[in-house]
Structure formats: C-alpha cells, structure tokens
Design an enzyme around this catalytic site. Structure first.
Site, short mmCIF file in Angstrom:
data_model
loop_
_atom_site.label_atom_id
_atom_site.label_comp_id
_atom_site.label_asym_id
_atom_site.label_seq_id
_atom_site.Cartn_x
_atom_site.Cartn_y
_atom_site.Cartn_z
N HIS A 17 0.90 -1.16 -0.17
CA HIS A 17 -0.03 -0.03 0.03
C HIS A 17 1.04 1.30 -0.02
CE1 HIS A 17 0.95 0.40 4.24
NE2 HIS A 17 0.53 -0.87 4.31
N HIS A 20 4.16 1.52 2.06
CA HIS A 20 5.46 0.85 1.65
C HIS A 20 5.82 1.79 0.60
CE1 HIS A 20 2.50 -2.70 2.81
NE2 HIS A 20 3.60 -2.89 3.74
N CYS A 125 3.55 -9.34 21.75
CA CYS A 125 2.52 -8.89 20.67
C CYS A 125 2.84 -9.90 19.53
CB CYS A 125 2.21 -7.44 20.40
SG CYS A 125 1.39 -7.02 18.85
N CYS A 128 3.44 -7.61 16.40
CA CYS A 128 4.85 -6.77 16.38
C CYS A 128 6.05 -7.96 16.19
CB CYS A 128 4.92 -6.00 17.53
SG CYS A 128 4.17 -4.63 17.52
N CYS A 143 -1.12 -3.91 23.14
CA CYS A 143 -0.10 -3.18 22.25
C CYS A 143 -0.32 -1.92 21.89
CB CYS A 143 0.14 -4.16 20.79
SG CYS A 143 1.38 -3.35 19.76
N HIS A 146 -0.85 -1.81 17.82
CA HIS A 146 -1.69 -2.64 17.30
C HIS A 146 -3.11 -2.72 18.33
CE1 HIS A 146 1.81 -4.34 15.39
NE2 HIS A 146 0.96 -4.14 14.17
N LYS A 294 -13.49 14.31 1.26
CA LYS A 294 -14.66 14.42 0.41
C LYS A 294 -14.11 13.87 -1.03
CE LYS A 294 -13.49 19.32 -1.16
NZ LYS A 294 -12.11 19.37 -1.32
N LYS A 297 -12.58 14.29 -8.14
CA LYS A 297 -13.11 14.17 -9.42
C LYS A 297 -12.73 12.77 -9.91
CE LYS A 297 -11.39 17.90 -11.28
NZ LYS A 297 -11.11 19.07 -12.25
ZN ZN Z 1 1.85 -5.02 18.35
#
Ligand code: ZN
Length: 500
Positions: A17, A20, A125, A128, A143, A146, A294, A297
């Site tokens: 995404h 990255h 966690c 993690c 965590c 998270h 919002k 276009k």
């Molecule tokens: Zn975590």
C-alpha cells in the site's frame, strides 16, 4: 565514493500500500540523487518473509507461509517497478544466500560470547513479533501499536546480550550526532537506550518458519534479527558472482517510525556484537495519514497508489507525497489534495513552463536555443542552488530540497511574465533581448529539471531530451552555450478529466 541505501523489507502478510510505496520512493529519490553526483550507488529493497506475522496470515488463508510469500513478494516487486524505484536488487529473506549468511553472522555473535540460554517471560504482541516492556504497554496490557490485548508468555530460548551494549551505543550516539535523523527521533532512541537495556530473545522455540539457529536447529532465529540482517547479507549475493560488502558497507537506512527501536538500538548493537561496522546512518520518516475525505473528481475517496499511477503516472505520486507532507513528520494526504497539487503545481507551474519555453523557442527561433548572455538577475536566484540542494539531500530533507527546486520553477515563471517574450517577438525591435530571454529560460529549465530528476524521473527524462541535454549528472551541469535543437512535447501533466 560508494553509497548504499536501503528501504525496510516489507512483511508479506498483506498487499503493498501507500505506506510501503512511501519508504521506497524516498530511498529512490536519495539513490537517484547520489547517482547524479557520480557516486557508485547500491539501492536495496525487498520482502521479509519469516516469522509469526507471516505464519499467522498464511494460516488464516489456509496456505503455507512459503506459498503466501511466493504470491505476495512479486506484488512488492511490481510495486517497486510501478513507482519507478531504481533498486539494484530485491531481496527475499527466504533466499538461500540470505539464510546462509544470517547463520554465519549469528554464529559469530554466539562465538564472540554475546549469546546465552535462558527463560523469558513477558507481554508478547504476535503482530509486532516482539515482547513489550512494562513502560511500552498500553492501557490494559495492550500493544500501543496494534491496540490488541497481550498475553503473558514464557519462552526457553537463546538471548542476545543487548544489555552489554548500552555503553557502546551511548558512545556511538555521542560520536555521531547524525547517526539517527531527524533529531527528535535520535532523542527518542537515545532515551530508550538510557533507560537501561534488557537482553532480548535471539531465537524462538515454537515456530518452525524461520532460519534455524546454527548450533540449535530446533529453534529459529527471531525474525527481527533475520530481517535486519538483510541489509548486510544482500551485498554478499545481490550481484551475481561478486561480494559487494567491502565496497558498499555500511548502509544508510530509510524507515518509518514504528520500527525505530529495532533499527536504532538492536541493529547497531547486534552488528557490534558480530564485529561488523554499524550503519552509516538512518532517517526515520512519519506516516501518510488518510482520514475521511470528500470525493475527488477522478480518484474516489481513497488515495490508492496503483490507481494514481495508472491515471497520472508515478512522477505525480512521488511529487505529491514529498510535497504535501514534510518528510520526517506525519501528515495527511487525500485524493482532493493530490488533484490540487497536480493541477496547480505540476500542470500549471511546471508543465506550462516547459510547454511555453519549448513552444516559444520553436516559434521564434526555429527550434534552436539562441546563444546569448546570462541574465544576471536570474542567475543570482540560481546561484548556489545545486550545492544547497545536495546538502539538503545529504540530510534526507526531501521536502525542503523539493521546495527549493520548486522556488526555481516559480522564479522562471515570474521571469516569463516579467520579460514578456511574446511582446518582444511582435516587432522584433530588440532581437537580442528576445534571444537572451529564450536562452535563459532554456537554461533555467534545464538546471531545474536536472535537480528535479530524482523526484520526477520520467518527466525529467522526456524534458531533458526535448531540451537537447545529454548530461544527467550534476557535476557537468555547467552552462550550455546555446545552439541546442529542442523538440516540442505534448503536455507533461495533462489536464484532469473526470472518468466517463
Ligand atoms: Zn503490536
């Protein structure tokens, strides 16, 4: 001189995404700029495929961790290509060359006396893949990253004697004040070190998905150490038939703030334990935040990097991310914000400047840049621009450097408005003045475009070719005498139209 820059390696537990892409684009800007300065550059990115986060995701999907990695690693590789990353190698931690070298280094740390067997109990966690100290815990033993409730876990495993490196780390930070940048991140890391370091697990007993501990193959190496070592191992096999370690080590790392502790504390300590030089430095960036926005276009209400690239090209995305949010800080991005910057800055300011300059040289001077004198006033505003720009990029101040280059774009637009070449062309009463204006515009555009090339690699390539410029480096930037043939171009940043 050699320069080695890395991105974090990305967990293959989900699709790539914008977050990255952001780290990779940043490292790419630095890599491209250093190449322009004539440095020999090695630029590394890749995927982190071992450990619990990947094993858990694979289990959820009913596939093996290797299958998950084999499916997602190519997606990250594709992302790097789509955003125009000029990486020299793409590492996967499942590469045999990586695993072999990891075992060698870990064995060295063991042989140097920095590893012992023990029991660890703490708040763990799984997302993690890390234990949390009491001071790091969120309310209700959660965590802080998270926001999930953590369980108390006990493990019999191998420990890395991190506590023994508190002083060496403090010394490293003292001797090299720019080891971690920006400053507020350095202070954060140093505060963590100064509060006292506890030894950390080097291995995991209950997990099969990892690199086996060389002297105890029942355990695998804790994913963080295996992952961090990618920066080092890649040099040993990333270029066929060569070991580049002596040439390129130590590395400069670019990473996001959530993995600061691992890079700024564990990693240099671990390298020292192995007798390897710590990194050259690191820059810690913030997050691109996407709130409720919002509709825009053309992009709906989510800034999806692939969608942006499909419609506007990688350069526009690269530009927007470093322009909108000051690199190093957190900041909001949005499709509407993207469109505004695209239209007002890329299309109207830079794109128009390029089209107008090329069109006027063609119309008034038959497509040849007329030889003429440098405009002293304009030259003053360009004076020192290149060394300043390089200094900013030495400090990875990507937004400030871009701002500086953009000031030149705006200066050139003012120059057009002030000198009004279309009026000068009307009666040709002063042809030398028109020559001078066109020459200075072509020169200014050429220099500015060379500076912008790391941010806008595709656009700059087209424009420099259209300006008849052969060089791409900064060393031979010099000035051109005129006489180059130019070519006209279709708009560099076409107007946005709503999808049909
Ligand atoms: Zn975590």
């Amino acid at each position: 001189m050699a320069f080695y820059v890395t991105t974090p390696i990305y967990y293959v537990n989900g699709e790539p995404h914008l977050g990255h892409a952001y780290s990779t684009m940043a490292a790419d800007v630095v890599a491209r700029h250093m190449r322009q300065r004539g440095e020999e550059v090695f630029f590394l990115t890749g995927t982190d495929e071992f450990g619990e986060p990947v094993a858990q995701q694979a289990e959820r999907e009913g596939v093996t961790p290797r299958e998950l990695g084999d499916r997602l690693a190519p997606r990250f590789k594709e992302m790097a290509a789509r955003i125009d990353a000029s990486n020299d190698f793409f590492i996967r931690t499942t590469d045999e060359g990586h695993m072999k070298r990891v075992q060698e280094v870990v064995q060295r740390v063991h042989d140097n006396g920095h590893v012992y067997e023990g029991t660890y109990e703490g708040w763990y966690c799984p997302r993690c893949a890390d234990f949390k100290t009491e001071s790091e815990l969120g309310p209700g033993n959660t965590c802080p990253i998270h926001k999930i409730e953590l369980t108390r876990e006990q493990q019999q495993n191998w420990f890395f004697r991190l506590s023994a490196f508190q002083e060496p780390l403090e010394r490293l930070y003292e001797e090299r004040p720019d080891f971690v940048t920006p400053d507020f991140r350095r202070n954060e890391a140093l505060a963590f070190i100064r509060q006292g370091l506890q030894d950390v697990s080097l291995s995991r007993p209950n997990l099969k998905w990892g690199v086996p501990v060389p002297w105890d193959p029942e355990q695998v190496i804790y994913v963080w150490f295996d992952a961090l070592l990618n920066y080092y191992t890649a040099l040993s096999y990333g270029r066929e038939g060569e070991d580049l370690t002596a040439t390129f080590w130590p590395a400069f790392h670019i990473l996001a703030k959530d993995i600061l502790k691992f890079h700024a504390v564990y990693w240099p300590a671990f390298l020292m334990a192995a007798g390897i030089e710590p990194p050259r430095g690191m820059f810690i960036h913030g997050y691109l935040l996407m709130g409720e926005h919002k509709m825009s276009k053309s992009l709906g209400n989510v800034l999806d990097p692939f969608q942006v690239i499909d419609r506007f090209g990688a350069d526009a995305l690269r530009y927007y991310c470093f322009r909108e949010v000051s690199f190093g800080q957190d900041g909001s991005v949005s499709p509407a914000g993207f469109e505004t910057r695209y239209e007002t800055e890329l299309a109207n300011e830079y794109g128009n400047l390029a089209s107008r300059t090329l069109a006027m040289i063609e119309r008034y001077r038959d497509g040849t840049v007329p030889p003429a004198a440098v405009d002293a006033e304009l030259a003053e505003d360009f004076e020192g621009a290149v060394p300043r720009f390089s200094e900013l990029l030495d400090r990875v101040e990507l937004s400030q450097a871009l701002e500086d280059a953009w000031k030149l774009v705006r200066r050139l637009n003012r120059y057009v408005e002030e000198s009004r070449p279309w009026d000068l062309a009307k009666d040709e009463a002063d042809p030398e003045r028109l020559d001078e204006v066109l020459y200075n515009l072509a020169e200014g555009l050429r220099v500015t475009t060379l500076l912008l090339a790391p941010y806008l690699p595709q656009t700059s390539e087209r424009l420099l070719a259209a300006l008849g410029e052969q060089g791409r480096g900064l060393a031979d930037l010099g000035s051109r005498p005129g006489g180059q043939r130019i070519e006209r171009l279709p708009p560099l940043f076409p107007k946005i139209e709503a999808p049909a």
